[in-house]
Design a protein around this motif. Sequence first.
Motif, PDB file in Angstrom:
ATOM      1  N   VAL A 157       0.708  -1.329  -0.199  1.00 25.24           N
ATOM      2  CA  VAL A 157      -0.352   0.150   0.242  1.00 25.24           C
ATOM      3  C   VAL A 157       1.198   1.249  -0.309  1.00 25.24           C
ATOM      4  CG1 VAL A 157      -2.111   1.294   1.102  1.00 25.24           C
ATOM      5  CG2 VAL A 157      -1.963  -1.263   1.398  1.00 25.24           C
ATOM      6  N   LEU A 158       1.206   1.667  -1.273  1.00 25.79           N
ATOM      7  CA  LEU A 158       2.118   2.953  -1.583  1.00 25.79           C
ATOM      8  C   LEU A 158       1.392   4.379  -1.775  1.00 25.79           C
ATOM      9  CD1 LEU A 158       5.126   1.263  -3.322  1.00 25.79           C
ATOM     10  CD2 LEU A 158       4.984   2.122  -0.858  1.00 25.79           C
ATOM     11  N   PRO A 159       1.463   5.477  -1.353  1.00 29.39           N
ATOM     12  CA  PRO A 159       0.353   6.164  -1.871  1.00 29.39           C
ATOM     13  C   PRO A 159       0.394   6.473  -2.885  1.00 29.39           C
ATOM     14  CG  PRO A 159       2.127   7.096  -0.158  1.00 29.39           C
ATOM     15  CD  PRO A 159       2.151   5.704  -0.074  1.00 29.39           C
ATOM     16  N   THR A 160       0.745   5.676  -4.623  1.00 27.80           N
ATOM     17  CA  THR A 160       0.876   6.526  -5.063  1.00 27.80           C
ATOM     18  C   THR A 160      -0.301   6.537  -6.220  1.00 27.80           C
ATOM     19  OG1 THR A 160       1.039   3.945  -6.140  1.00 27.80           O
ATOM     20  CG2 THR A 160       2.461   5.172  -5.854  1.00 27.80           C
ATOM     21  N   ALA A 161      -0.880   6.313  -7.357  1.00 26.29           N
ATOM     22  CA  ALA A 161      -2.042   7.227  -7.836  1.00 26.29           C
ATOM     23  C   ALA A 161      -2.263   5.611  -8.555  1.00 26.29           C
ATOM     24  CB  ALA A 161      -1.977   7.821  -9.312  1.00 26.29           C
ATOM     25  N   GLN A 199      -9.438   2.738 -17.667  1.00 26.35           N
ATOM     26  CA  GLN A 199      -8.664   2.527 -16.695  1.00 26.35           C
ATOM     27  C   GLN A 199      -7.686   1.058 -16.553  1.00 26.35           C
ATOM     28  OE1 GLN A 199      -9.934   3.115 -12.477  1.00 26.35           O
ATOM     29  NE2 GLN A 199     -10.323   4.954 -13.489  1.00 26.35           N
ATOM     30  N   GLY A 233      -7.283   0.110  -4.970  1.00 28.57           N
ATOM     31  CA  GLY A 233      -7.700   0.254  -3.488  1.00 28.57           C
ATOM     32  C   GLY A 233      -9.906   0.134  -4.034  1.00 28.57           C
ATOM     33  N   ASN A 234     -10.160   0.207  -5.330  1.00 31.55           N
ATOM     34  CA  ASN A 234     -11.518   0.143  -5.087  1.00 31.55           C
ATOM     35  C   ASN A 234     -11.696  -0.975  -6.415  1.00 31.55           C
ATOM     36  OD1 ASN A 234     -11.418   3.330  -5.553  1.00 31.55           O
ATOM     37  ND2 ASN A 234     -10.234   2.912  -6.895  1.00 31.55           N
ATOM     38  N   ILE A 269      -1.353   2.630  -7.621  1.00 34.48           N
ATOM     39  CA  ILE A 269      -1.753   1.971  -6.546  1.00 34.48           C
ATOM     40  C   ILE A 269      -3.311   2.130  -5.534  1.00 34.48           C
ATOM     41  CG2 ILE A 269      -1.003   1.035  -3.824  1.00 34.48           C
ATOM     42  CD1 ILE A 269       1.170  -0.600  -6.159  1.00 34.48           C
ATOM     43  N   ALA A 270      -3.502   3.514  -5.639  1.00 33.73           N
ATOM     44  CA  ALA A 270      -4.261   3.853  -5.264  1.00 33.73           C
ATOM     45  C   ALA A 270      -5.922   2.817  -6.171  1.00 33.73           C
ATOM     46  CB  ALA A 270      -4.564   5.394  -5.210  1.00 33.73           C
TER      47      ALA A 270
END
Lengths: 317, 389
Positions: B127-131, B253, B137-138, B133-134
């Motif tokens: 879980v890295l806060p990059t677009a 996507q 999360g969906n 990887i984000a």
Amino acid sequence: MNEPSDLYTQALAWLGKEATRPVEARDPVNVPMIRRWCEAMGEENPIYVDAAAAAAQGFAGPVSPPAMLEVWTMARFRHTGRSAEDSIPALVLFDEAGYSGVVATNIEQEYDRYLVEGDRVSYTAVIDEISPEKRTGLGIGHFVTIRYEFTDQNGEPVGRMLFRVLKFKPNLAQPAAAAPEAPAEFSHPRPAVTHDNAHYWEGIARRELLIQQCSSCGHMRHPPGPGCPKCQSLEWRAVKASGRGKLHSFVVVHQPRIPSLQYPLPVLLVELEEGVRLIANGLDLPEADITIGMPLQLDWVEIEPGYVLPAFRAAEV
Amino acid sequence: MNELSGKAAIAGIGATEFSKNSGRSELRLAVEAALAALADAGIDPAEVDGMSTYTMDNNPEIEVFRNIGGRELKFFSRIHYGGGAACAPIMHAAMAVATGVAEVVICYRAMNERSQYRFGAAFTPDVLPTAEIAHYGNYVPFGLASPASWVAMSARRYMHEHGATSEDFGRIAVGFRDFAATNPKAWFYQQPITLEDHQTSRWIVKPLHLLDCCQESDGAVAVVVTTAERARKLRQAPAIIRAAAQGACDDQQMMTSYYRPDFTQLSEMNLVARQLYAMAGIGPDDVQAAILYDHFSPFVLPQLEAFGFAKQGQARDFVREGQIARGGRLPVNTNGGQLGEAYIHGLNGVAEGVRLVRGQSVNQPGACRNVIVTAGTGVPTSGLILSSD
């Protein structure tokens, strides 16, 4: 050291020959060992340890679990591995040719009678089968099958076992097997929280489903992002969804499996009445009841303490 | 027409065997395939001055380059989005040789994707806060965690809107496995399947059966791209790159374009198809065979629609008539595809496209003047039209 074909020819010479020296059990069949084995295996049948229970089943006394057949003759445990006199020369042949990996692949046992207290088990072992070279997930190797014949103190047969191992060249292209360790407690996959989606996941944690709406043109959008695709505005507000929607598509996942979820697992693509779609699981929604277009109502599941995810139930029409 | 059309050609193709356990490094596989492709073309490795591959490939260009004996590397590029890259390295190579930036470009993909890691496993990224990887999360927290699951969501909606059935997906798989059965290089050589086999194979992600899903494979493929002019003087008949295109559009996507108004279409493939036909100056009637990306069988249908072989939602009829199978109007995936030959992220399909143009496919349907080759579906993608000279 050997060409594989030479190695195989050499190995085949062991077919039908004694695989290792004959072995006699160090201890006679006895209840204390049976009890420990049953505890370790989770075996709860009382006829193995309790005379009365055994008698009720028509036995003169406790009997040994059949699957313990080989246990009685097992070699002494040594930290340094098998002693030279207990070795299996046909397998050593493969070790020396670089096929140093070993993994047991099959065990088949047959039992002629229950072993009882005082029986003393012996075995003889012969090399039964050696396969040509195979490519396996572990590496290139040969399957070697050893046939064990078990007898009692009177030389009468009590059972037999086919034991197959794969002797393989460890595949260096594969990462080394992880050291055995207690499996870490599985934690459910979490979303990556960024500046652009933090409002969404923070809302979910409060059991509020928030949709982004452009402050400039009013366009609703999901998944979250920093810019409005309609008017390029970077200004937006979060609007709380009504929670009403309908099913746009769905799947039922059988594989692969995430340990914290129940399978087969329906996954829904929900079209909210605000016009955006999102992925979520169902609640009390068996596969047979799922149809595209069905009305849905938002609810919540707490998948781990403090970790909430949206989920949808069938809604009253 | 377009300035790139016809300026470059694929002059050589090479591959390793396709297996479930190569027993050697991915780098070695890449080197073996590159050397085989250069030998096929009759070009000395010292002449290679460009390399292009996928961002997902684990083998650095410079490592492949030094291990084949390369001297001066002047062009290197990588394409993102998994199998969507399959045709794009060839496009980038064509642009490089057409502009004189490079003269001999190797495009490669090498993977121990079965023995070293599993593409089909649940994808649970750190879980890295990059677009990038984000995005996951969906989906992943809800168990939508594999390519099969992402595609299945689109397949279900396609079935709902257009009346296609699991048997239609099955007919596609049966046809590709039929070609694989007569391709000695295919993993599923001599192992055809029936529609019943397909229907009774276990569910992976409903509505996808096991036999709707491509394999996980070990292996490598490489192709050599040079100028059309140079290619004409080499050992093999050139496969002229008559058109090459990339595409991403319509609220794109990565495999989950569920938010576009109609996600039963592959909008990005529509975009690629439109560009390819315009660049080549041809239409579907001029195409004799196709290599359509088949990580999962359902997306073959909207690809047939994207390229004009059927109207939207009606490709199932084209398939039911046997038109993409052996002897059909448009034989598709004559190598057995990724369902039958191997899953080398689509680059093995590019090689088969070259063989079709040369007349060298083991399942050659007749002379192929123009062959369509596509890259990964449901992702930002790419495509080629390869033509005989």
